[in-house]
Write a protein that holds these residues in place. Structure first.
Motif, PDB file in Angstrom:
ATOM      1  N   ILE A  36       0.875  -1.319   0.387  1.00  0.00           N
ATOM      2  CA  ILE A  36      -0.143   0.063   0.139  1.00  0.00           C
ATOM      3  C   ILE A  36       1.292   1.150  -0.089  1.00  0.00           C
ATOM      4  O   ILE A  36       0.338   1.876  -0.762  1.00  0.00           O
ATOM      5  N   GLY A  37       2.486   1.457   0.821  1.00  0.00           N
ATOM      6  CA  GLY A  37       2.604   2.296   0.855  1.00  0.00           C
ATOM      7  C   GLY A  37       3.721   2.755  -0.504  1.00  0.00           C
ATOM      8  O   GLY A  37       3.841   4.058  -1.121  1.00  0.00           O
ATOM      9  N   ALA A  38       3.805   1.523  -1.495  1.00  0.00           N
ATOM     10  CA  ALA A  38       4.632   1.431  -2.365  1.00  0.00           C
ATOM     11  C   ALA A  38       3.268   1.997  -2.879  1.00  0.00           C
ATOM     12  O   ALA A  38       3.715   3.106  -4.627  1.00  0.00           O
ATOM     13  N   GLY A  39       2.520   1.862  -3.471  1.00  0.00           N
ATOM     14  CA  GLY A  39       1.902   1.841  -4.280  1.00  0.00           C
ATOM     15  C   GLY A  39       1.279   3.535  -4.040  1.00  0.00           C
ATOM     16  O   GLY A  39       0.830   4.590  -4.907  1.00  0.00           O
ATOM     17  N   ALA A  40       0.900   4.137  -2.737  1.00  0.00           N
ATOM     18  CA  ALA A  40       0.557   5.495  -2.483  1.00  0.00           C
ATOM     19  C   ALA A  40       1.981   6.219  -3.053  1.00  0.00           C
ATOM     20  O   ALA A  40       1.609   7.537  -3.524  1.00  0.00           O
ATOM     21  N   GLY A  41       2.810   6.077  -2.835  1.00  0.00           N
ATOM     22  CA  GLY A  41       3.721   6.703  -2.856  1.00  0.00           C
ATOM     23  C   GLY A  41       4.125   7.146  -4.562  1.00  0.00           C
ATOM     24  O   GLY A  41       4.624   8.138  -5.236  1.00  0.00           O
ATOM     25  N   ALA A  42       3.762   5.938  -5.643  1.00  0.00           N
ATOM     26  CA  ALA A  42       3.810   6.062  -6.762  1.00  0.00           C
ATOM     27  C   ALA A  42       3.272   6.486  -7.429  1.00  0.00           C
ATOM     28  O   ALA A  42       3.746   7.491  -8.007  1.00  0.00           O
ATOM     29  N   ILE A  43       2.179   7.156  -6.566  1.00  0.00           N
ATOM     30  CA  ILE A  43       0.959   7.853  -6.776  1.00  0.00           C
ATOM     31  C   ILE A  43       1.619   9.095  -7.087  1.00  0.00           C
ATOM     32  O   ILE A  43       0.946   9.978  -7.963  1.00  0.00           O
ATOM     33  N   GLY A  44       1.646   9.450  -5.275  1.00  0.00           N
ATOM     34  CA  GLY A  44       2.104  10.775  -4.899  1.00  0.00           C
ATOM     35  C   GLY A  44       3.203  10.974  -5.626  1.00  0.00           C
ATOM     36  O   GLY A  44       3.603  12.395  -6.626  1.00  0.00           O
ATOM     37  N   GLY A  45       4.087  10.408  -6.164  1.00  0.00           N
ATOM     38  CA  GLY A  45       5.898  10.687  -6.721  1.00  0.00           C
ATOM     39  C   GLY A  45       5.123  11.157  -8.378  1.00  0.00           C
ATOM     40  O   GLY A  45       5.623  12.457  -9.004  1.00  0.00           O
ATOM     41  N   SER A  46       4.654  10.285  -8.599  1.00  0.00           N
ATOM     42  CA  SER A  46       4.146  10.697 -10.288  1.00  0.00           C
ATOM     43  C   SER A  46       2.808  12.242 -10.750  1.00  0.00           C
ATOM     44  O   SER A  46       3.471  12.430 -11.401  1.00  0.00           O
ATOM     45  N   ILE A  47       2.265  12.484  -9.481  1.00  0.00           N
ATOM     46  CA  ILE A  47       1.836  13.671  -9.322  1.00  0.00           C
ATOM     47  C   ILE A  47       2.667  15.237  -9.566  1.00  0.00           C
ATOM     48  O   ILE A  47       2.486  15.713 -10.167  1.00  0.00           O
ATOM     49  N   GLY A  55      10.213  10.166 -10.946  1.00  0.00           N
ATOM     50  CA  GLY A  55       9.721  10.354  -9.324  1.00  0.00           C
ATOM     51  C   GLY A  55       8.655   9.670  -9.263  1.00  0.00           C
ATOM     52  O   GLY A  55       8.592   9.417  -7.493  1.00  0.00           O
ATOM     53  N   THR A  56       8.157   8.605 -10.028  1.00  0.00           N
ATOM     54  CA  THR A  56       6.865   7.510  -9.339  1.00  0.00           C
ATOM     55  C   THR A  56       7.697   6.283  -9.048  1.00  0.00           C
ATOM     56  O   THR A  56       7.632   5.841  -8.052  1.00  0.00           O
ATOM     57  N   ILE A  57       9.141   5.811  -9.295  1.00  0.00           N
ATOM     58  CA  ILE A  57       9.567   4.945  -8.903  1.00  0.00           C
ATOM     59  C   ILE A  57      10.410   5.535  -7.087  1.00  0.00           C
ATOM     60  O   ILE A  57      10.417   4.728  -6.694  1.00  0.00           O
ATOM     61  N   GLY A  58      10.842   5.821  -7.353  1.00  0.00           N
ATOM     62  CA  GLY A  58      10.686   7.115  -5.922  1.00  0.00           C
ATOM     63  C   GLY A  58      10.264   7.479  -5.212  1.00  0.00           C
ATOM     64  O   GLY A  58      10.303   6.952  -4.489  1.00  0.00           O
TER      65      GLY A  58
END
Length: 71
Positions: A36-47, A55-58
């Motif tokens: 869940i953290g990885a998914g949320a982080g990917a969404i946040g990084g992408s945005i 940014g998405t991977i980070g």
């Protein structure tokens, strides 16, 4: 990237995350929190980086680490 595209991307990523996690009922709580953290982080990084792959991977990496540490 337009605002509409950002919203659409976030919605698609969130939907994909929900579908992917629905099959993970036998995972431990820590495993679920990491995913869940990885998914949320990917969404946040992408945005935050306007769809940048780095940014998405980070964001996914940082979110996964934070999710793993949450008890």
């Amino acid at each position: 990237m337009t605002t509409t595209m950002k919203r659409l991307t976030a919605a698609v990523l969130a939907t994909t995350l929900i579908i992917a996690l629905s099959g993970c009922s036998n995972w431990s709580k820590r495993d679920r929190n990491t995913a869940i953290g990885a998914g949320a982080g990917a969404i946040g990084g992408s945005i935050l980086t306007n769809g940048s792959a780095l940014g998405t991977i980070g964001g996914a990496a940082v979110g996964g680490i934070i999710g793993h540490q949450v008890h």
